[in-house]
Design a protein around this motif. Structure first.
Motif, mmCIF file in Angstrom:
data_model
loop_
_atom_site.group_PDB
_atom_site.id
_atom_site.type_symbol
_atom_site.label_atom_id
_atom_site.label_comp_id
_atom_site.label_asym_id
_atom_site.label_seq_id
_atom_site.Cartn_x
_atom_site.Cartn_y
_atom_site.Cartn_z
ATOM 1 N N TRP A 142 18.971 -1.232 74.118
ATOM 2 C CA TRP A 142 19.863 -0.084 73.925
ATOM 3 C C TRP A 142 19.334 1.160 74.645
ATOM 4 O O TRP A 142 18.186 1.556 74.437
ATOM 5 C CB TRP A 142 19.984 0.261 72.442
ATOM 6 C CG TRP A 142 20.749 -0.734 71.631
ATOM 7 C CD1 TRP A 142 20.221 -1.687 70.811
ATOM 8 C CD2 TRP A 142 22.170 -0.853 71.534
ATOM 9 N NE1 TRP A 142 21.234 -2.412 70.219
ATOM 10 C CE2 TRP A 142 22.442 -1.917 70.638
ATOM 11 C CE3 TRP A 142 23.254 -0.185 72.109
ATOM 12 C CZ2 TRP A 142 23.734 -2.319 70.302
ATOM 13 C CZ3 TRP A 142 24.538 -0.581 71.777
ATOM 14 C CH2 TRP A 142 24.774 -1.636 70.892
ATOM 15 N N CYS B 9 18.872 -6.712 73.510
ATOM 16 C CA CYS B 9 19.899 -6.211 72.595
ATOM 17 C C CYS B 9 21.288 -6.615 73.097
ATOM 18 O O CYS B 9 22.184 -6.916 72.323
ATOM 19 C CB CYS B 9 19.806 -4.693 72.489
ATOM 20 S SG CYS B 9 18.166 -4.125 71.988
ATOM 21 N N HIS B 35 14.200 -10.810 66.608
ATOM 22 C CA HIS B 35 14.619 -9.594 67.306
ATOM 23 C C HIS B 35 14.960 -8.490 66.299
ATOM 24 O O HIS B 35 14.489 -7.355 66.415
ATOM 25 C CB HIS B 35 15.830 -9.884 68.200
ATOM 26 C CG HIS B 35 16.299 -8.682 68.977
ATOM 27 N ND1 HIS B 35 16.037 -8.498 70.313
ATOM 28 C CD2 HIS B 35 16.994 -7.581 68.587
ATOM 29 C CE1 HIS B 35 16.551 -7.349 70.714
ATOM 30 N NE2 HIS B 35 17.148 -6.765 69.682
ATOM 31 N N CYS B 39 13.481 -4.764 66.386
ATOM 32 C CA CYS B 39 14.336 -3.816 67.105
ATOM 33 C C CYS B 39 14.803 -2.722 66.144
ATOM 34 O O CYS B 39 15.300 -3.019 65.061
ATOM 35 C CB CYS B 39 15.549 -4.533 67.688
ATOM 36 S SG CYS B 39 16.647 -3.394 68.574
ATOM 37 N N CYS B 42 19.319 -2.765 66.719
ATOM 38 C CA CYS B 42 20.258 -3.863 66.458
ATOM 39 C C CYS B 42 20.609 -4.026 64.974
ATOM 40 O O CYS B 42 21.744 -4.378 64.657
ATOM 41 C CB CYS B 42 19.762 -5.169 67.073
ATOM 42 S SG CYS B 42 20.002 -5.175 68.880
HETATM 43 ZN ZN LIG Z 1 17.943 -4.922 69.772
#
Ligand SMILES: [Zn+2]
Lengths: 231, 82
Positions: A142, B9, B35, B39, B42
């Motif tokens: 992102w 992502c 993940h 992360c 996400c």
């Molecule tokens: Zn992610």
């Protein structure tokens, strides 16, 4: 009358075979039992109206479609072999009637004749510009991440503005995505039931659902957090 | 730098529906969850998807006009008479 609660739809077994409750209702209906018909009517009428509206848009036409559906149900009772649940059978009848109407009455938007995008053609869940480009260190991660929404699902569904936005977002989806998300997420059918109603495969159902949900999320995000994306 | 489950992502957002449907193969599911565990962003995306789905399920029902109900009972009685 059955003892089952009206709101216990999630306990319905998936499509495939008719639950015991259905068989009781079927026997009652075939015997011409009006209370059985009323029970069925009260259980499914609001769903049928909403589904019909999804296809034809106009409430008067939708009511007509629903009435034709019930007539179709009554006329088909003898032939119904209980290979699917009563619910998915009724919804399938509605879907077919509504499509016929939509084709016949396609005044401005002949959506039923528009080619549907192929299931394998690319349609991304999120604008690719939201992620870091290939040549960068965090490529594919992102760059403009989603941000927490300060509204609960209840608030989103019950506020007039956001519920209208949700309905518009669904209404503007391609037909097949609209069918799947309406049956699945608005009406609460299981994946198996949706496949049964629409005659599609499980993997096709998932692809259509994924695209539909992704588009509706994007519409909500634009409204709730317009600053989340690149300027 | 952590491995993020070997997924970007951009890949994760395309797997969200399969994850929620429970149709990811076990190794894929493990990578997806690995993940999500590292992360920061996400999980927010996944939560937004869940909020979207729940909100859709809470949209108010269509009202049923009493006349429409009466009309359908007439349809039923006609059908019963054959
Ligand atoms: Zn992610």
């Amino acid at each position: 009358m059955t003892t089952r609660k009206r709101d216990s739809e999630e306990t319905d077994p998936a499509g495939g075979e008719a639950p015991a409750d259905d068989l009781r209702l079927l026997r009652a209906l075939r015997a011409g039992d009006e209370a059985g018909f009323v029970a069925l009517l009260d259980r499914y009428q609001p769903s049928l109206v909403r589904l019909a509206l999804m296809y034809v848009g106009d409430r008067a036409v939708a009511d007509e479609v629903v009435q034709e559906t019930w007539l179709g149900v009554l006329q088909g009772l003898e032939g119904f072999r209980a290979e699917s649940s009563l619910k998915t059978w009724i919804f399938r009848i509605l879907s077919n009637r509504a499509k016929t109407h939509a084709r016949r009455e396609d005044r401005s938007v002949p959506f039923s004749s528009l080619p549907e995008p192929h299931a394998d053609s690319a349609e991304l869940a999120v604008d690719p510009d939201r992620f870091s480009p290939r040549d960068q260190l965090r490529s594919g991660h992102w760059a403009y991440p989603p941000r927490h929404w300060d509204k609960t699902p209840e608030e989103i569904a019950l506020s007039r503005e956001t519920s209208a936005l949700l309905e518009e977002a669904v209404a503007s989806l391609p037909l097949r995505q609209r069918e799947v998300i309406t049956l699945r997420d608005i009406e609460g059918l299981t994946a198996d039931e949706v496949c049964d109603v629409l005659g599609i495969t499980a993997s096709n159902q998932r692809v259509l659902l994924h695209r539909a949900r992704s588009r509706v999320r994007r519409a909500l995000e634009r409204y709730l957090d317009g600053g989340a994306g690149p300027a | 730098m952590m491995t993020f489950g070997g997924l970007t992502c951009r890949e994760v957002v395309e797997l969200v529906t399969e994850y929620l449907e429970g149709t990811l193969a076990p190794p894929e599911r493990a990578r997806f969850e690995a993940h999500l565990a590292v992360c920061p962003d996400c999980p927010v995306y996944l939560e937004q998807m869940r909020q979207t789905i729940r909100a859709l399920g809470m949209l108010p029902e269509e009202s049923v006009a009493p006349e429409a109900r009466q009309e359908l009972l007439r349809v039923f009685r006609d059908w019963k008479r054959g």
